[in-house]
Design a protein around this motif. Structure first.
Motif, PDB file in Angstrom:
ATOM      1  N   VAL A   1       0.863  -1.355  -0.041  1.00  0.00           N
ATOM      2  CA  VAL A   1      -0.035  -0.106  -0.004  1.00  0.00           C
ATOM      3  C   VAL A   1       1.111   1.233  -0.065  1.00  0.00           C
ATOM      4  N   ALA A   2       0.233   2.413  -0.310  1.00  0.00           N
ATOM      5  CA  ALA A   2       1.082   3.662  -0.230  1.00  0.00           C
ATOM      6  C   ALA A   2       0.284   4.381   0.652  1.00  0.00           C
TER       7      ALA A   2
ATOM      8  N   VAL B   1       3.521  11.577   0.202  1.00  0.00           N
ATOM      9  CA  VAL B   1       3.429  10.160   0.025  1.00  0.00           C
ATOM     10  C   VAL B   1       4.833   9.819   0.865  1.00  0.00           C
ATOM     11  N   VAL B   2       4.796   8.992   1.719  1.00  0.00           N
ATOM     12  CA  VAL B   2       6.042   8.372   2.718  1.00  0.00           C
ATOM     13  C   VAL B   2       6.541   7.264   1.693  1.00  0.00           C
ATOM     14  N   ARG B   3       7.868   7.308   1.403  1.00  0.00           N
ATOM     15  CA  ARG B   3       8.385   6.069   1.234  1.00  0.00           C
ATOM     16  C   ARG B   3       8.492   4.675   1.937  1.00  0.00           C
ATOM     17  N   ARG B   4       8.520   3.538   1.360  1.00  0.00           N
ATOM     18  CA  ARG B   4       7.944   2.624   2.212  1.00  0.00           C
ATOM     19  C   ARG B   4       9.184   2.442   3.208  1.00  0.00           C
TER      20      ARG B   4
ATOM     21  N   VAL C   1      -3.642   4.164   0.199  1.00  0.00           N
ATOM     22  CA  VAL C   1      -3.879   3.750  -1.045  1.00  0.00           C
ATOM     23  C   VAL C   1      -3.594   2.408  -1.245  1.00  0.00           C
TER      24      VAL C   1
ATOM     25  N   PRO D   1      -4.349  -1.474  -3.553  1.00  0.00           N
ATOM     26  CA  PRO D   1      -4.624  -1.990  -4.574  1.00  0.00           C
ATOM     27  C   PRO D   1      -6.043  -2.622  -4.615  1.00  0.00           C
ATOM     28  N   VAL D   2      -6.778  -2.607  -5.633  1.00  0.00           N
ATOM     29  CA  VAL D   2      -8.047  -3.365  -5.822  1.00  0.00           C
ATOM     30  C   VAL D   2      -7.900  -4.850  -6.319  1.00  0.00           C
TER      31      VAL D   2
ATOM     32  N   GLY E   1      -4.386  -9.092  -7.042  1.00  0.00           N
ATOM     33  CA  GLY E   1      -3.010  -8.602  -7.230  1.00  0.00           C
ATOM     34  C   GLY E   1      -2.229  -9.964  -7.068  1.00  0.00           C
ATOM     35  N   LEU E   2      -1.082  -9.748  -6.981  1.00  0.00           N
ATOM     36  CA  LEU E   2      -0.087 -10.918  -6.373  1.00  0.00           C
ATOM     37  C   LEU E   2       0.023 -10.867  -5.064  1.00  0.00           C
TER      38      LEU E   2
ATOM     39  N   VAL F   1      -0.818   7.842  -8.018  1.00  0.00           N
ATOM     40  CA  VAL F   1      -0.105   7.100  -7.077  1.00  0.00           C
ATOM     41  C   VAL F   1      -1.143   5.835  -7.069  1.00  0.00           C
TER      42      VAL F   1
ATOM     43  N   VAL G   1       0.214   2.092  -7.442  1.00  0.00           N
ATOM     44  CA  VAL G   1       0.153   0.890  -6.575  1.00  0.00           C
ATOM     45  C   VAL G   1      -0.700  -0.264  -7.143  1.00  0.00           C
ATOM     46  N   GLN G   2      -1.685   0.190  -8.014  1.00  0.00           N
ATOM     47  CA  GLN G   2      -2.330  -0.935  -8.434  1.00  0.00           C
ATOM     48  C   GLN G   2      -1.523  -1.924  -9.385  1.00  0.00           C
TER      49      GLN G   2
ATOM     50  N   ALA H   1       0.975  -3.945  -7.705  1.00  0.00           N
ATOM     51  CA  ALA H   1       0.206  -5.119  -7.051  1.00  0.00           C
ATOM     52  C   ALA H   1      -0.077  -6.390  -8.272  1.00  0.00           C
ATOM     53  N   ASP H   2      -0.359  -5.848  -9.390  1.00  0.00           N
ATOM     54  CA  ASP H   2      -0.804  -6.782 -10.352  1.00  0.00           C
ATOM     55  C   ASP H   2       0.525  -7.501 -11.103  1.00  0.00           C
TER      56      ASP H   2
ATOM     57  N   ALA I   1       6.216  11.500  -5.452  1.00  0.00           N
ATOM     58  CA  ALA I   1       4.986  10.766  -5.143  1.00  0.00           C
ATOM     59  C   ALA I   1       4.974   9.391  -5.428  1.00  0.00           C
TER      60      ALA I   1
ATOM     61  N   ASN J   1       7.782   7.030  -4.346  1.00  0.00           N
ATOM     62  CA  ASN J   1       7.726   6.901  -2.836  1.00  0.00           C
ATOM     63  C   ASN J   1       6.473   5.665  -2.719  1.00  0.00           C
ATOM     64  N   ALA J   2       5.569   5.753  -3.543  1.00  0.00           N
ATOM     65  CA  ALA J   2       4.450   4.840  -3.344  1.00  0.00           C
ATOM     66  C   ALA J   2       4.687   3.421  -3.804  1.00  0.00           C
TER      67      ALA J   2
END
Lengths: 68, 226
Positions: A33-34, A41-44, A61, A63-64, A67-68, B117, B121-122, B125-126, B155, B158-159
């Motif tokens: 997640v972000a 936005v904070v770096r992981r 944020v 993902p929907v 995913g993996l 962003v 992220v999506q 994840a994909d 941004a 970082n995401a």
């Protein structure tokens, strides 16, 4: 208690906590997640060392779907 | 080749509106690869799959071992042409990473264009191996469209944990700011293939991206935007 906003909704925390701890508490531990704190936005790699505190506006944020 | 990008990547996106002649395009791509381009995205939306595959095959041969080639939005053409992978649009037909991965396999290089962003992220994840994030600066190919600036790049970087490449209005004069924002590289269209001398234009971009001096004395590519 401290008050914060998470994805547009008011929320409370017992104490300031790191983003990592916050995500684990919210059930996002280990997921990709972000996170933005006050629109930044904070770096992981900085999740462990970034504290969420009083008045912070937090955006998660994620993902929907599967995913993996 | 592995699906990992270089720690600094200079990407080139083809545009048949800029260079419609295939032989001319191939010459310019060859010059760009000699100049330091290490990722070529074959974008040829006006062609059918067979033609796109033929063009990609031509450019795979031109790129040789100097650069990896990905085909925009067409995993089947990528497979037939021997390209390293595919580059997918953010949404719409042909944007599914899982479908592309199923066709091309786990070692294929799969990239994704994103403009937010959330989309970055999506894509991660994909299973995207890298992300094109933009539009960074005003560009000819997205004239009048919204831009994210280097703040948007920061941004996006970082995401996600996958490499981010900035695209849109990239020039030798501004590409270092994109790198400084955390991107592993930049992608250009017109700044390279639209330049009079693609080799010198590439050297100028590459030198600027790496933080060194331009290797292209003279010649104004600053006004050419991708």
């Amino acid at each position: 208690m401290i008050e914060i906003t998470v994805n547009g909704s008011s929320s409370e925390l017992d104490r300031p906590m790191s983003i990592t701890a916050f995500l684990e508490m919210k059930g996002f531990g280990g997921r990709s997640v972000a996170v933005a704190i006050n629109s930044v936005v904070v770096r992981r790699t900085e999740f462990d060392g970034t504290l969420i505190g009083e008045g912070d506006v937090v955006e998660i944020v994620r993902p929907v779907g599967g995913g993996l | 080749m592995s699906a990992l990008l270089h720690s600094r990547t200079l990407a080139l996106v083809t545009d048949l509106d800029v260079v419609p002649d295939w032989d001319d395009l191939a010459r310019r791509i060859g010059a760009a690869v000699r100049g330091g381009v290490d990722l070529v995205q074959v974008r040829a939306k006006t062609l059918d799959m067979r033609e796109r595959s033929q063009l990609a095959s031509l450019l795979v041969g031109v790129a040789g071992h100097g650069a990896r080639v990905v085909v925009n939005g067409d995993p089947e053409a990528a497979r037939k042409s021997g390209a390293s992978g595919v580059h997918l649009p953010e949404t719409g037909a042909g944007s599914s990473i899982s479908e592309a991965r199923a066709l091309l396999g786990p070692d294929a290089l799969i990239g994704k264009s994103v403009h937010s962003v959330a989309a970055a992220v999506q894509a991660e994840a994909d299973g995207a191996n890298y992300i094109f994030f933009g539009t960074v600066f005003p560009s000819r190919s997205h004239r009048g469209g919204p831009t994210c600036g280097v703040e948007g790049i920061a941004a996006g970087v970082n995401a996600v944990s996958v490499p981010v490449i900035g695209i849109g209005g990239i020039t030798a004069g501004n590409c270092k700011s994109v790198i400084d924002a955390g991107a592993v590289g930049v992608a250009a269209i017109g700044a390279i293939i639209g330049a009079y001398d693609s080799y010198r234009a590439t050297r100028a971009l590459h030198g600027a991206m790496m933080g060194g001096k331009s290797h292209s004395p003279g010649g104004d590519i600053g006004s050419a935007q991708g």
